[in-house]
Motif scaffolding. Structure first.
Motif, mmCIF file in Angstrom:
data_model
loop_
_atom_site.group_PDB
_atom_site.id
_atom_site.type_symbol
_atom_site.label_atom_id
_atom_site.label_comp_id
_atom_site.label_asym_id
_atom_site.label_seq_id
_atom_site.Cartn_x
_atom_site.Cartn_y
_atom_site.Cartn_z
ATOM 1 N N ASN A 251 0.809 -1.220 0.000
ATOM 2 C CA ASN A 251 0.000 0.000 0.000
ATOM 3 C C ASN A 251 0.841 1.270 0.000
ATOM 4 N N VAL A 252 2.088 1.160 0.467
ATOM 5 C CA VAL A 252 2.904 2.354 0.633
ATOM 6 C C VAL A 252 3.280 2.992 -0.711
ATOM 7 N N PRO A 253 3.899 2.267 -1.655
ATOM 8 C CA PRO A 253 4.200 2.905 -2.947
ATOM 9 C C PRO A 253 2.950 3.313 -3.706
ATOM 10 N N ILE A 254 1.883 2.514 -3.591
ATOM 11 C CA ILE A 254 0.630 2.891 -4.258
ATOM 12 C C ILE A 254 0.097 4.190 -3.672
ATOM 13 N N GLY A 255 0.154 4.301 -2.341
ATOM 14 C CA GLY A 255 -0.351 5.506 -1.687
ATOM 15 C C GLY A 255 0.447 6.741 -2.049
ATOM 16 N N VAL A 256 1.762 6.610 -2.138
ATOM 17 C CA VAL A 256 2.605 7.758 -2.505
ATOM 18 C C VAL A 256 2.298 8.218 -3.923
ATOM 19 N N LEU A 257 2.204 7.271 -4.853
ATOM 20 C CA LEU A 257 1.900 7.621 -6.243
ATOM 21 C C LEU A 257 0.519 8.247 -6.371
ATOM 22 N N LEU A 258 -0.447 7.661 -5.679
ATOM 23 C CA LEU A 258 -1.812 8.182 -5.756
ATOM 24 C C LEU A 258 -1.904 9.579 -5.149
#
Length: 506
Positions: free
Chosen positions: A189-196
């Motif tokens: 969830n961390v890289p997805i959250g940063v990109l989003l």
């Protein structure tokens, strides 16, 4: 002219959409909303396949295993109304980004968990972040897409992506657990959250806040509903290891009922209630919430029990169990596509009857599975039927619950719907897991008490899971009956219904 334009941005408009200070392509809002919904719903189911690995690594008890799922579902359900209202009051972009940051941070902390308490706490904080984030995804769409046809398409995509997140959780969780570690079901969830967050900061335009004071959020009401849900589900989960007459079961259940009753009283007297009770005059919203509650009870239990059944009864490893969910995921996507297209011609009511019936049929079929059979013969067909029914239902719930709702209550309406779905999921998981465990124990006792391992133990587990799925089928079938209460008009709301009734009387 300039002054008038500025004034129009200082208060919510009478129409269905909130005006924005700059033009943003609608598709970018759809991408952000759908991606966030995918991530939040994915996290409901992604841990299911990883649960046996988590249990071995951290030494979790059976009840603790349920709380890894329930801690997220309960804080999510209990605070969704507060999150939805916060977006309406303080600005949806601001609230969206805050929820996304909290969700991602809790995922990072949870991935490093070294104990049962650490993991469950991180999951609870994840639920708080999801509760702040999720309602904004739907309200952003309902206030951006004002044309009924465009809104239907956007909600179709949103529903399909969200439903796919729930269905694909098993596959993604299986791949990550098998190839890396169960911890990556949280780390992902961390890289997805940063990109989003980067995309959302550019794509979303802030709506003008209606208020700026914390007390306008009705925190007492939110605490009452969250505490009530927690106490109620805690009591039900405790019944797995204690009798239903135990004070450790009855006490929390009665406390939960009392707090939920207090929530209603608080809302009736609050100057700015979290849930203005007048919103329940909208028959479409009430019916959609009822269907969401019952289908949610069966849907969560379907993913949870089937995941355990695949690994503990059929002997699948996490990767194979994740791949085994893929046909059901594809069926769910197909269901959302069919529902979006057919619903434009028929309206939501036929589909909110047919969808739950199909899902109930799939669960009923699964409850007859033979532990000595094969995946293709015992699990493939019924899991696809259940996925199809869930997909058909989810899209129509979103469009029905938000039909005719003014912009200033869009977050509240979406929060109510998702609260009912998540509350149903948490309660359903607690009840049906308890039913399954109790039936397994009864089968073991009936075999002489020594059937805890080997083929007898596997058969006892299979019998318990089958019983849980059978009860879940009955609950989901009740959703089809509630679907009959949905108004015929897809865009009908309370005011339209009342005007029609008045015309009949005249």
């Amino acid at each position: 002219m300039t002054t008038a334009a500025q004034r129009s941005q200082e208060r919510p408009p009478a129409g269905p959409a909130v005006r924005q200070r700059r033009s943003v392509p609608h598709w970018t809002v759809l991408v952000v909303a759908a991606a966030a919904q995918f991530m939040v719903i994915l996290d409901v189911s992604i841990v299911n396949v990883a649960l046996p690995s988590v249990q071995v690594d951290l030494g979790l008890s059976t009840v603790g295993l349920q709380w890894v799922v329930n801690a997220y579902a309960l804080t999510f359900a209990g605070l969704l109304l507060l999150g939805g209202r916060a977006g309406d009051l303080f600005g949806r972009k601001r609230v969206f980004l805050a929820g996304l940051a909290l969700f991602s941070a809790a995922s990072l902390v949870g991935g490093f968990a070294q104990s049962e308490t650490w993991l469950i706490t991180a999951r609870a904080v994840q639920g708080v972040g999801g509760a702040v984030l999720a309602p904004s995804t739907l309200s952003l769409l309902t206030t951006t897409y004002t044309d009924p046809a465009e809104r239907a398409k956007a909600l179709g995509v949103w529903g399909a992506v969200g439903g796919t997140g729930g269905a694909m959780g098993g596959l993604v969780g299986g791949v990550l657990t098998e190839t890396l570690s169960w911890r990556w079901v949280l780390f992902v969830n961390v890289p997805i959250g940063v990109l989003l967050a980067a995309v959302a900061a550019w794509a979303l335009v802030e709506t003008t806040p209606q208020v700026r004071r914390l007390r306008d959020l009705d925190v007492p009401g939110s605490l009452a509903v969250t505490g009530g849900l927690f106490a109620l589900v805690y009591g039900i989960v405790s019944a797995e290891t204690r009798s239903f007459s135990s004070p450790f079961v009855l006490g929390p259940v009665l406390l939960g009922v009392g707090l939920l009753g207090a929530f209603v009283l608080v809302e009736r007297r609050a100057p700015r209630p979290l849930v203005p009770l007048s919103i329940f005059r909208r028959r479409a919203l009430v019916a959609a919430d009822g269907v969401g509650l019952t289908v949610g009870m069966g849907m969560f239990s379907f993913w949870f029990l089937l995941s355990l059944q695949m690994q503990q009864v059929y002997g699948f490893d996490p990767l194979r169990a994740g791949l085994a969910f893929l046909p059901a995921s594809l069926a769910l996507v197909a269901g959302t596509a069919v529902s979006t297209r057919v619903g434009r011609r028929t309206g939501p009511r036929p589909l909110l009857v047919a969808g739950p019936l199909a899902a109930a049929g799939g669960l009923l079929w699964l409850s007859t599975s033979d532990p000595g059979g094969t995946y293709a013969a015992e699990l493939l067909g019924p899991s696809m039927l259940a996925g199809l029914g869930i997909g058909v239902t989810m899209v129509q719930l979103a469009s029905t619950a938000t039909a005719g709702v003014p912009a200033e209550q869009a977050g509240l309406a979406s929060g109510l719907l998702q609260t009912c779905r998540q509350m149903g999921g948490a309660l359903g998981l607690a009840v049906l897991s308890t039913v399954a465990a109790a039936h397994t124990a009864a089968v073991v006792a009936g075999s002489g008490g020594g059937g805890g391992g080997g083929d007898a133990g596997v058969e006892a587990l299979a019998a318990g899971y089958d019983r849980g799925l059978l009860v879940g089928s009955c609950v989901v079938a009740c959703g089809a009956l509630i679907g009959l209460l949905v108004p015929r008009q897809p865009q009908g709301d309370a005011e339209t219904d009342e005007a029609r009734d008045a015309a009949r009387k005249d």
